[in-house]
Enzyme design. Structure first.
Site, PDB file in Angstrom:
ATOM      1  N   ARG B  64       0.793  -1.218   0.000  1.00 40.89           N
ATOM      2  CA  ARG B  64       0.000   0.000   0.000  1.00 40.89           C
ATOM      3  C   ARG B  64       0.824   1.265   0.000  1.00 40.89           C
ATOM      4  O   ARG B  64       0.642   2.137  -0.848  1.00 40.89           O
ATOM      5  CB  ARG B  64      -0.841   0.043   1.260  1.00 40.89           C
ATOM      6  N   THR B  65       1.686   1.388   0.992  1.00 43.92           N
ATOM      7  CA  THR B  65       2.403   2.648   1.136  1.00 43.92           C
ATOM      8  C   THR B  65       3.336   2.873  -0.058  1.00 43.92           C
ATOM      9  O   THR B  65       3.420   3.981  -0.578  1.00 43.92           O
ATOM     10  CB  THR B  65       3.185   2.653   2.465  1.00 43.92           C
ATOM     11  N   LYS B  92      22.495  -8.753   0.369  1.00 40.02           N
ATOM     12  CA  LYS B  92      23.828  -9.346   0.256  1.00 40.02           C
ATOM     13  C   LYS B  92      24.761  -8.825   1.341  1.00 40.02           C
ATOM     14  O   LYS B  92      25.973  -8.923   1.223  1.00 40.02           O
ATOM     15  CB  LYS B  92      24.429  -9.043  -1.118  1.00 40.02           C
ATOM     16  N   ARG B 114      11.370   2.980   3.926  1.00 42.73           N
ATOM     17  CA  ARG B 114      10.706   2.226   4.995  1.00 42.73           C
ATOM     18  C   ARG B 114      11.708   1.211   5.522  1.00 42.73           C
ATOM     19  O   ARG B 114      12.413   0.559   4.747  1.00 42.73           O
ATOM     20  CB  ARG B 114       9.478   1.502   4.477  1.00 42.73           C
ATOM     21  N   HIS B 142       5.321   7.127  11.335  1.00 44.88           N
ATOM     22  CA  HIS B 142       4.878   6.956   9.955  1.00 44.88           C
ATOM     23  C   HIS B 142       4.171   8.268   9.607  1.00 44.88           C
ATOM     24  O   HIS B 142       2.951   8.342   9.577  1.00 44.88           O
ATOM     25  CB  HIS B 142       3.921   5.757   9.879  1.00 44.88           C
TER      26      HIS B 142
END
Ligand SMILES: [Zn+2]
Lengths: 432, 312
Positions: B64-65, B92, B114, B142
């Site tokens: 969604r975000t 990695k 995020r 957020h």
């Protein structure tokens, strides 16, 4: 280390020797690695041939400072620190000796590793006292071989970095260490409570969205260890005290005749959790920085004798471990070079007397570890720390002697530092 | 496009709502309100950010975000690139700082990040010149979610000051809760929180929330009732005994909501565990504004990109 080097006449200094109750201006003569005499004046004719005179006007002449809790990273993580570089940092910070914790790779849980550490330290500019592990591999399961460790040169045992979770194992360690006169140094932490925490639990951890380590994580284990020490009638030493409750517990235990001693680190009486600011990993340690109330309690504990020693918990890390997400960053800061200046701030603030400072850095660590030192009596080993209480300096990156520079104190202005360090009558550091 | 804003947006980055003033938030909301119309056009695109580069750097899975930021950037004509942790070099073993330096070498204008670790957007700003927008960091904040929630409430209630907002559930691990507590209190609303005591963190009152011991006390006469997502992991951490018990005692049902104002709206940041934290009938019912939150998310993110990339 005893070797032929010129005798030293250290004159005009303020000699602070709490054991003999001395605090006066006088001279000390050093010869053959020992204190050869103390007096107001030494006639030139009475000096040994080739003696070098050092004027310590305005300086304090103290028995050698011992940092009883450092991490030297060798063997295993030499990119962070080596025994040689750590000992150089110790000398630069005014320490004549350090006790190095066993959480190396491999863990110092056997005579071989202890012997290797001592071999590496043979030419180092500070004495290095290895601390062996409480349990094999510091895994908290089975006792390490204390007899072998002691014979090889270990001065104490600790699973520092990890707590001893099993109470029965801690009890057995206390009992068995008694056979060899080894002190147990406890890193007190209830892992179930500290969990995945990365800072002190409270308003700030909530605001930053970081998992907290509640204060009982330390207090509960300190009480367990005090209880076991009383029960087994064995001494225990509590490492890096960080909470006001722990200070109170230790004060209570001492009043009740328990053989408990304790140390704290300069960051616990200097900084609070606020130093984390915007996720500064240089303020991440274990135990975590706490609050103003804790800082006040720790200062009071240092002043009234509840806390016996100041130890840096020198914990070198490279940017690989520190320039990362706060959750992933390693715990700890270097401290050998800032411990004395930070403690001198307490003297300046009137929290500690000069004599108390010397007890915390020299007399008590020597007594707790059972090593020579902590005295300026005639015949004592000439391990000496000279402090210039007026030396003002800014601690810059260029000055850092340790192989790592993970410290929140870079850029800070200090008033006072160790300016001359002498081990076995030999100068290991000088900036007179 | 003209924006009659008396106030200039003074921030290079958007890391937390804590950093924004009341005026800053008001500006974002008013710009978002005027940009919202673009999404209703048949050609949903304006050239405002042509030539600008936005990188979505997502170390946690999010549909969604990430999509909301991507659509927002594209509607403003910015070029967007998505880096998911699964496909990036982060897997990695490359450090975040290395990733940041590599991205910096490609000269993006904005990085939307995020990350599961709180404070990571801050760390990124230390190593990169681009603007950084926090799209959720650990249990910290957020902020764009907080702003879109403010926008949604503003649309429905015509104001934010003086309202009572009840936030229910896992406050301790919720960056959405943190941003909303900060945002709503800053704009003059009263915020109450309730949930299992194991999920109410210490010091939440310092952020401005009133902690209620029961669901009823929190919801009583509220204008807004917000449910938070409960993660299934919380059972394993001994924070709640079971989702069944959680649903029964802390889920929002028509019975809980009866204590709120008759015109109270129901919000949820999504994705919903239907029947756990929120009764499905309420989620799909007339008081639910959950899909409007999603729509407003695009508008708020368009506004943020516009304001941060120098539009004023
Ligand atoms: Zn420790």
């Amino acid at each position: 280390m005893a070797s032929p080097h010129p005798p030293l006449l250290l004159k005009n200094g303020r000699v602070i020797d709490p054991v003999s109750g001395t605090d006066k201006r006088c001279a000390i003569l050093v010869a053959d690695g020992r204190i050869a005499g103390t007096g107001k004046q030494f006639r030139a004719s009475s000096l040994p041939a080739g003696a070098r005179t050092i004027d310590l006007k305005g300086k304090w002449l103290c028995p050698g400072f011992i940092d009883m809790h450092v991490h030297l990273r060798e063997p295993g993580e030499e990119y962070k620190e080596t025994i040689a570089s750590g000992a150089r940092a110790a000398a630069a910070g005014g320490f004549t000796a350090v006790a190095c914790m066993p959480n190396t790779r491999p863990v110092n849980d056997c005579a071989t590793v202890t012997a290797l550490i001592l071999e590496q330290a043979r030419h180092a500019p500070a004495r290095v006292y290895p601390v062996g592990a409480i349990s094999q591999g510091s895994r908290g399961e089975a006792l390490a071989e204390y007899g072998e460790l002691k014979k090889a040169g270990a001065v104490a045992v600790s699973d520092d970095g990890r707590p001893v979770t099993n109470g029965q194992l801690m009890r057995r360690a206390l009992e068995y260490a008694g056979n060899f006169g080894l002190r147990i140094i406890s890193h007190a932490e209830d892992l179930g409570l500290s969990g995945v925490g990365v800072m002190n639990e409270g308003d700030l951890s909530t605001r930053l969205g970081l998992r907290g380590i509640p204060r009982p994580a330390e207090d509960i284990m300190v009480y367990r260890d005090i209880s076991l020490a009383c029960y087994t009638r064995r001494p225990i030493h509590i490492a890096h005290v960080s909470t006001k409750e722990t200070v109170a517990l230790i004060r209570w235990a001492k009043a009740n005749g328990c053989q408990v001693t304790a140390e704290t680190a300069p960051h616990y009486f200097t900084l609070t959790e606020e130093a984390i600011g915007k996720y500064n990993t240089l303020a991440k340690m274990n135990p975590p920085l706490r609050t103003l109330e804790d800082v006040a309690a720790i200062k009071a504990g240092l002043a009234d004798g509840t806390i016996d020693a100041i130890a840096s918990d020198h914990a070198p890390h490279s940017p690989l471990e520190k320039e990362v997400e706060f959750d992933l960053a390693a715990n700890g800061i270097i401290g050998l070079e800032t411990a004395v200046p930070l403690a001198l701030e307490l003297v300046r603030a009137g929290v500690l007397t000069e004599a108390r400072l010397v007890e915390l850095f020299s007399v008590n660590p020597a007594r707790i570890l059972g090593v020579e030192g902590g005295t300026l009596a005639e015949g004592a080993r000439a391990d000496l720390t000279v402090i210039d209480p007026a030396r003002k300096f800014v601690y810059t990156r260029d000055m850092v002697v340790s192989r790592s520079a993970n410290t929140p104190f870079l850029g800070q202005t200090f008033h006072g530092k160790a300016v001359l360090t002498i081990v076995d009558g030999m100068i290991t550091h000088s900036e007179l | 496009m003209t924006m009659e804003a008396a106030h200039r947006f003074p921030h290079k980055h958007l890391l937390s709502l804590e950093d924004l003033s009341r005026d800053d938030i008001g500006l974002v909301l008013s710009v978002a309100a005027s940009l919202k119309e673009i999404s209703t056009r048949s050609i949903k695109k304006v050239p405002t950010l042509r030539g600008k580069t936005v990188i979505n750097l997502f170390f946690e899975p999010s549909t969604r975000t990430r999509l909301s930021f991507e659509i927002a950037a594209k509607r403003m004509s910015a070029d967007t690139y998505n880096i998911a942790a699964a496909t990036s070099s982060a897997r990695k073993g490359e450090s975040l700082v290395d990733t940041a330096r590599n991205l910096a070498a490609m000269a993006p204008d904005v990085i939307v990040i995020r990350h599961a670790c709180s404070g990571t957007p801050q760390l990124l700003t230390n190593h990169i010149d681009a603007s950084v927008i926090n799209a959720g960091d650990g249990a910290h904040e957020h902020p764009s979610q907080g702003l879109l929630d403010l926008m949604t409430v503003q649309e429905h209630k015509g104001r934010i000051a003086g309202l009572t907002v009840a936030i229910i559930g896992d406050i301790a691990h919720s960056r959405v809760a943190h941003s909303n507590i900060i945002g709503f209190t800053k704009m003059g609303a009263r915020v109450r929180v309730a949930g299992p005591a194991t999920l109410i963190p210490p010091g939440i009152a310092r952020l401005g929330a009133q902690v209620c011991s029961t669901m009823h006390k929190a919801v009583d006469n509220a204008d807004v009732v917000m449910a938070l997502r409960i993660q299934t992991e919380r059972q394993n951490e001994s924070l709640v005994p079971s989702l069944r018990e959680y649903a029964r005692f802390f889920g929002i049902s028509s019975r809980t909501i009866a204590a709120a104002k008759p015109d109270a709206i129901i919000m949820h940041p999504g994705p919903i565990n239907r029947g756990v934290e929120l009764d499905p009938a309420l989620a799909d019912g007339p008081r639910s504004v959950i899909l409007e939150q999603v729509t407003n998310g695009v508008a708020v993110r368009m506004a943020l990109l516009y304001l941060i990339m120098g539009g004023n």
